[in-house]
Scaffold this motif. Structure first.
Motif, PDB file in Angstrom:
ATOM      1  N   ALA A   1       0.862  -1.181   0.000  1.00 22.95           N
ATOM      2  CA  ALA A   1       0.000   0.000   0.000  1.00 22.95           C
ATOM      3  C   ALA A   1       0.900   1.233   0.000  1.00 22.95           C
ATOM      4  N   PRO A   2       0.376   2.391  -0.409  1.00 23.22           N
ATOM      5  CA  PRO A   2       1.166   3.616  -0.303  1.00 23.22           C
ATOM      6  C   PRO A   2       1.626   3.816   1.148  1.00 23.22           C
ATOM      7  N   THR A   3       2.920   4.067   1.334  1.00 24.98           N
ATOM      8  CA  THR A   3       3.506   4.032   2.671  1.00 24.98           C
ATOM      9  C   THR A   3       4.451   5.206   2.898  1.00 24.98           C
ATOM     10  N   PRO A   4       4.178   6.055   3.880  1.00 25.85           N
ATOM     11  CA  PRO A   4       5.140   7.110   4.220  1.00 25.85           C
ATOM     12  C   PRO A   4       6.422   6.487   4.779  1.00 25.85           C
ATOM     13  N   MET A   5       7.560   7.075   4.437  1.00 29.14           N
ATOM     14  CA  MET A   5       8.851   6.586   4.906  1.00 29.14           C
ATOM     15  C   MET A   5       9.758   7.767   5.259  1.00 29.14           C
ATOM     16  N   ILE A   6      10.655   7.529   6.209  1.00 24.07           N
ATOM     17  CA  ILE A   6      11.745   8.456   6.524  1.00 24.07           C
ATOM     18  C   ILE A   6      13.048   7.736   6.208  1.00 24.07           C
ATOM     19  N   LEU A   7      13.943   8.409   5.488  1.00 23.03           N
ATOM     20  CA  LEU A   7      15.187   7.806   5.035  1.00 23.03           C
ATOM     21  C   LEU A   7      16.370   8.643   5.513  1.00 23.03           C
ATOM     22  N   LEU A   8      17.303   8.016   6.238  1.00 22.88           N
ATOM     23  CA  LEU A   8      18.552   8.649   6.663  1.00 22.88           C
ATOM     24  C   LEU A   8      19.687   7.930   5.948  1.00 22.88           C
ATOM     25  N   LEU A   9      19.971   8.343   4.734  1.00 23.70           N
ATOM     26  CA  LEU A   9      20.932   7.643   3.890  1.00 23.70           C
ATOM     27  C   LEU A   9      22.013   8.553   3.326  1.00 23.70           C
ATOM     28  N   ASN A  10      21.942   9.850   3.639  1.00 28.48           N
ATOM     29  CA  ASN A  10      22.903  10.801   3.092  1.00 28.48           C
ATOM     30  C   ASN A  10      24.048  11.069   4.052  1.00 28.48           C
TER      31      ASN A  10
END
Length: 278
Positions: free
Chosen positions: A15-24
């Motif tokens: 399903a459409p899913t909000p995400m937070i990404l710490l990859l930088n």
């Protein structure tokens, strides 16, 4: 030296899913980036960047249904030096610590220093305070915990790592952080890239790494209880009290991680051609 670094993570979402990404790469290394490691998604979605309370770069996205790929790739300059060492760095009395450092003495989600206090003082009280005590903690954790990806469990705490004697780099780090905090040494959790430069082959598949920083002599110093040796090419992504503050990816809904690649490689510079005789 120059290094190329990046990652590619593939998710399957029902399903459409909000995400937070710490990859930088962390802002403290931004001036070293020859090519910024910008976040790219496939399919393309809107990305909202922000800084969290610890100063880390974060990206918010709403991932669509189905296959979703996030990736970064950058080029960074590095001194080529190993992690700094100062065995004379002294431990500060708690009452002399800066206010913004005190939070790294307190228990946190994965680092139950309140529970481990008696154990820590029993095992390390005879070690001189300061650098030697922090290193003694790393030596203990490195020997006590048996590494294996098959032992990975996202909910394992420092107390559970001590009792079970198994884990991955985040578990080593949580246990070492908790023990340092018990001994009144401020310690915080860090995550990022650690290269294989200077290591002997064969090389294990590259992964993101976790280590800790401890506050001694008015500065933060890197200690790596998982590797516990001399390392080169360490590049910070994020830091916080423990892994709960800096998950590399966090989704607000079910997801399946079905692809995971990480790389950090030294770029071999071409030798300058020799000048011929006139």
């Amino acid at each position: 030296m120059r290094m190329r670094l990046g990652c590619r993570l593939t998710f399957q979402l029902p399903a459409p899913t909000p995400m937070i990404l710490l990859l930088n790469v962390h802002y403290s290394r931004a001036s070293d980036l020859e090519q910024p490691d910008l976040l790219v998604t496939d399919p393309s979605v809107a990305i909202e960047a922000y800084r969290d309370d610890f100063g880390n770069w974060c990206n918010r996205v709403k991932a669509p249904v189905g296959r979703f790929v996030v990736s970064t790739e950058g080029l960074i300059r590095d001194t080529g030096l190993s992690d700094p060492v100062d065995e004379a760095a002294e431990q500060h009395p708690v009452e002399q610590l800066p206010g913004n450092v005190l939070t790294y003495l307190l228990p946190s989600r994965y680092c139950e220093s309140d529970v481990l206090s008696d154990f820590a003082w029993k095992h390390f009280s005879e070690v001189p305070p300061g650098w030697q005590r922090a290193q003694a903690v790393c030596d203990f954790v490195h020997k006590h915990v048996r590494f294996g990806y098959e032992h990975s469990r996202a909910t394992r705490t420092a107390v559970e790592t001590l009792n079970e004697g198994i884990g991955v780099c985040r578990d080593y780090t949580h246990l070492a952080i908790a023990l340092c905090r018990c001994l009144n040494i401020p310690a915080r959790y860090s995550t990022g890239y650690v290269s294989d430069i200077g290591q002997q082959p064969p090389y294990a598949p590259m992964d993101f790494a976790a280590w800790m920083e401890v506050y001694l002599g008015g500065k933060w110093w890197v200690f790596d209880p998982r590797n516990n040796d001399t390392r080169f090419g360490r590049v910070l992504i994020a830091r916080g009290r423990d892994a709960a503050d800096v998950p590399l990816t966090h989704s607000f809904g079910h997801h399946e991680l079905c692809g995971f690649e990480v790389w950090i490689d030294k770029i071999e510079e071409a030798a300058e051609p020799s000048r011929g005789q006139n």
